[in-house]
Motif scaffolding. Sequence first.
Motif, PDB file in Angstrom:
ATOM      1  N   LYS A 219      12.791 -13.723 -30.463  1.00  0.00           N
ATOM      2  CA  LYS A 219      11.880 -12.572 -30.376  1.00  0.00           C
ATOM      3  C   LYS A 219      12.107 -11.602 -31.531  1.00  0.00           C
ATOM      4  O   LYS A 219      11.156 -11.172 -32.190  1.00  0.00           O
ATOM      5  CB  LYS A 219      12.090 -11.856 -29.038  1.00  0.00           C
ATOM      6  CG  LYS A 219      11.216 -10.624 -28.848  1.00  0.00           C
ATOM      7  CD  LYS A 219      11.483  -9.970 -27.498  1.00  0.00           C
ATOM      8  CE  LYS A 219      12.874  -9.360 -27.443  1.00  0.00           C
ATOM      9  NZ  LYS A 219      13.117  -8.618 -26.171  1.00  0.00           N
ATOM     10  N   HIS A 220      13.379 -11.274 -31.802  1.00  0.00           N
ATOM     11  CA  HIS A 220      13.679 -10.316 -32.865  1.00  0.00           C
ATOM     12  C   HIS A 220      13.314 -10.869 -34.242  1.00  0.00           C
ATOM     13  O   HIS A 220      12.726 -10.162 -35.071  1.00  0.00           O
ATOM     14  CB  HIS A 220      15.166  -9.948 -32.841  1.00  0.00           C
ATOM     15  CG  HIS A 220      15.590  -9.216 -31.602  1.00  0.00           C
ATOM     16  ND1 HIS A 220      14.763  -8.349 -30.930  1.00  0.00           N
ATOM     17  CD2 HIS A 220      16.769  -9.223 -30.917  1.00  0.00           C
ATOM     18  CE1 HIS A 220      15.400  -7.845 -29.881  1.00  0.00           C
ATOM     19  NE2 HIS A 220      16.610  -8.366 -29.851  1.00  0.00           N
ATOM     20  N   VAL A 221      13.661 -12.131 -34.493  1.00  0.00           N
ATOM     21  CA  VAL A 221      13.369 -12.730 -35.798  1.00  0.00           C
ATOM     22  C   VAL A 221      11.862 -12.889 -35.989  1.00  0.00           C
ATOM     23  O   VAL A 221      11.341 -12.721 -37.095  1.00  0.00           O
ATOM     24  CB  VAL A 221      14.087 -14.087 -35.946  1.00  0.00           C
ATOM     25  CG1 VAL A 221      13.639 -14.808 -37.218  1.00  0.00           C
ATOM     26  CG2 VAL A 221      15.600 -13.879 -35.977  1.00  0.00           C
ATOM     27  N   SER A 222      11.159 -13.178 -34.907  1.00  0.00           N
ATOM     28  CA  SER A 222       9.709 -13.305 -34.990  1.00  0.00           C
ATOM     29  C   SER A 222       9.071 -11.990 -35.424  1.00  0.00           C
ATOM     30  O   SER A 222       8.144 -11.972 -36.245  1.00  0.00           O
ATOM     31  CB  SER A 222       9.143 -13.736 -33.633  1.00  0.00           C
ATOM     32  OG  SER A 222       7.732 -13.766 -33.666  1.00  0.00           O
ATOM     33  N   ARG A 223       9.579 -10.882 -34.900  1.00  0.00           N
ATOM     34  CA  ARG A 223       9.010  -9.578 -35.252  1.00  0.00           C
ATOM     35  C   ARG A 223       9.457  -9.129 -36.645  1.00  0.00           C
ATOM     36  O   ARG A 223       8.634  -8.750 -37.479  1.00  0.00           O
ATOM     37  CB  ARG A 223       9.421  -8.526 -34.214  1.00  0.00           C
ATOM     38  CG  ARG A 223       8.928  -8.806 -32.822  1.00  0.00           C
ATOM     39  CD  ARG A 223       9.265  -7.681 -31.872  1.00  0.00           C
ATOM     40  NE  ARG A 223       8.384  -6.537 -32.064  1.00  0.00           N
ATOM     41  CZ  ARG A 223       8.504  -5.393 -31.396  1.00  0.00           C
ATOM     42  NH1 ARG A 223       9.487  -5.242 -30.520  1.00  0.00           N
ATOM     43  NH2 ARG A 223       7.659  -4.398 -31.606  1.00  0.00           N
ATOM     44  N   LEU A 224      10.755  -9.188 -36.887  1.00  0.00           N
ATOM     45  CA  LEU A 224      11.273  -8.689 -38.160  1.00  0.00           C
ATOM     46  C   LEU A 224      10.893  -9.589 -39.333  1.00  0.00           C
ATOM     47  O   LEU A 224      10.744  -9.118 -40.460  1.00  0.00           O
ATOM     48  CB  LEU A 224      12.796  -8.548 -38.077  1.00  0.00           C
ATOM     49  CG  LEU A 224      13.303  -7.402 -37.197  1.00  0.00           C
ATOM     50  CD1 LEU A 224      14.798  -7.546 -36.936  1.00  0.00           C
ATOM     51  CD2 LEU A 224      13.004  -6.050 -37.837  1.00  0.00           C
ATOM     52  N   GLY A 225      10.747 -10.874 -39.076  1.00  0.00           N
ATOM     53  CA  GLY A 225      10.413 -11.800 -40.154  1.00  0.00           C
ATOM     54  C   GLY A 225       8.955 -12.197 -40.187  1.00  0.00           C
ATOM     55  O   GLY A 225       8.584 -13.161 -40.856  1.00  0.00           O
ATOM     56  N   ARG A 226       8.127 -11.444 -39.484  1.00  0.00           N
ATOM     57  CA  ARG A 226       6.716 -11.820 -39.337  1.00  0.00           C
ATOM     58  C   ARG A 226       6.008 -11.974 -40.677  1.00  0.00           C
ATOM     59  O   ARG A 226       5.130 -12.816 -40.840  1.00  0.00           O
ATOM     60  CB  ARG A 226       6.004 -10.759 -38.492  1.00  0.00           C
ATOM     61  CG  ARG A 226       4.564 -11.096 -38.165  1.00  0.00           C
ATOM     62  CD  ARG A 226       3.983 -10.090 -37.187  1.00  0.00           C
ATOM     63  NE  ARG A 226       2.590 -10.395 -36.904  1.00  0.00           N
ATOM     64  CZ  ARG A 226       1.825  -9.683 -36.073  1.00  0.00           C
ATOM     65  NH1 ARG A 226       2.344  -8.637 -35.447  1.00  0.00           N
ATOM     66  NH2 ARG A 226       0.563 -10.016 -35.878  1.00  0.00           N
ATOM     67  N   HIS A 227       6.384 -11.178 -41.647  1.00  0.00           N
ATOM     68  CA  HIS A 227       5.721 -11.199 -42.954  1.00  0.00           C
ATOM     69  C   HIS A 227       6.020 -12.466 -43.744  1.00  0.00           C
ATOM     70  O   HIS A 227       5.189 -12.918 -44.543  1.00  0.00           O
ATOM     71  CB  HIS A 227       6.164  -9.962 -43.748  1.00  0.00           C
ATOM     72  CG  HIS A 227       5.688  -9.943 -45.165  1.00  0.00           C
ATOM     73  ND1 HIS A 227       6.550  -9.955 -46.245  1.00  0.00           N
ATOM     74  CD2 HIS A 227       4.436  -9.913 -45.693  1.00  0.00           C
ATOM     75  CE1 HIS A 227       5.852  -9.929 -47.356  1.00  0.00           C
ATOM     76  NE2 HIS A 227       4.579  -9.902 -47.067  1.00  0.00           N
ATOM     77  N   VAL A 228       7.195 -13.053 -43.535  1.00  0.00           N
ATOM     78  CA  VAL A 228       7.601 -14.193 -44.367  1.00  0.00           C
ATOM     79  C   VAL A 228       7.834 -15.477 -43.588  1.00  0.00           C
ATOM     80  O   VAL A 228       7.895 -16.552 -44.193  1.00  0.00           O
ATOM     81  CB  VAL A 228       8.883 -13.865 -45.166  1.00  0.00           C
ATOM     82  CG1 VAL A 228       8.593 -12.826 -46.215  1.00  0.00           C
ATOM     83  CG2 VAL A 228      10.002 -13.409 -44.253  1.00  0.00           C
ATOM     84  N   ASN A 229       7.981 -15.401 -42.266  1.00  0.00           N
ATOM     85  CA  ASN A 229       8.211 -16.621 -41.498  1.00  0.00           C
ATOM     86  C   ASN A 229       7.078 -17.614 -41.739  1.00  0.00           C
ATOM     87  O   ASN A 229       5.907 -17.322 -41.482  1.00  0.00           O
ATOM     88  CB  ASN A 229       8.304 -16.309 -39.995  1.00  0.00           C
ATOM     89  CG  ASN A 229       9.577 -15.564 -39.641  1.00  0.00           C
ATOM     90  OD1 ASN A 229      10.538 -15.568 -40.395  1.00  0.00           O
ATOM     91  ND2 ASN A 229       9.580 -14.919 -38.481  1.00  0.00           N
ATOM     92  N   ASP A 230       7.438 -18.771 -42.257  1.00  0.00           N
ATOM     93  CA  ASP A 230       6.468 -19.853 -42.502  1.00  0.00           C
ATOM     94  C   ASP A 230       5.398 -19.474 -43.528  1.00  0.00           C
ATOM     95  O   ASP A 230       4.324 -20.069 -43.561  1.00  0.00           O
ATOM     96  CB  ASP A 230       5.784 -20.277 -41.193  1.00  0.00           C
ATOM     97  CG  ASP A 230       6.789 -20.668 -40.123  1.00  0.00           C
ATOM     98  OD1 ASP A 230       7.752 -21.376 -40.469  1.00  0.00           O
ATOM     99  OD2 ASP A 230       6.617 -20.256 -38.961  1.00  0.00           O
TER     100      ASP A 230
END
Length: 235
Positions: A219-230
């Motif tokens: 959940k945290h990584v999804s929010r904080l990394g939303r700009h660059v994830n995948d």
Amino acid sequence: DEDAFEQMSMLAYLSAVTLVDASLFLLRTTYTIRQWFERFTRRRDMASRIAHELATEEPPELRYDPEAREAHTRRVRQLRAWVRQLPPEALGPLLDTLTSQPRAFEVEVEHNGRKQVQRFGREQALVFHQQAILNCLQWIVSGVGEGVYGPKRTFSDEEPNPAQKLFEKAVIRMGRDGRPTSESKHDAYEENRGRLFEFFSASSQEGDQARFRRRNLEKHVSRLGRHVNDHEGRL
């Protein structure tokens, strides 16, 4: 220059793992920055001791000790404020430290006015490591809503807020010296993000609590990394 950056990176690391301004060490000792750095990184159980401090779960006995409970609450506020203001060059090495191999360790605690030694095994140390990581990420996430990083902004995959940028840059720098761990920032981010998830799969005792911690990490990584994830090419 190269040497100055190395010195500043070591100071940032010391600040992260000691929770104080590392330069204060130099006012009271003849130790050099490098000697302090080597002293803290040489201890095999140091990462687990740091994790124990950052996990900050309230001991059950504090329910009946208002003064100790207030002291614990103040300490949590101090830790939260400290983590939130870490630059990427310090937050990255801190996350690197917390994903290192957990070790059995012991700490001195005070109970009923008496000092006691409390010992923890590797499995319990792993829980502390994971909870410490979750606390750090949660404190950064909640800092957005509390205005720590400027005017309140949403988590966006197009226009990242300052907390997202902090997380991205810190993950890229998940090494001991605070530098990007790869020439390609995208590769560094993907590799180190993978290390975080892999670390949360390290427990030999699978259970509801372990799964709960993994879901929180996602959940945290999804929010904080939303700009660059995948999204290759955004770093």
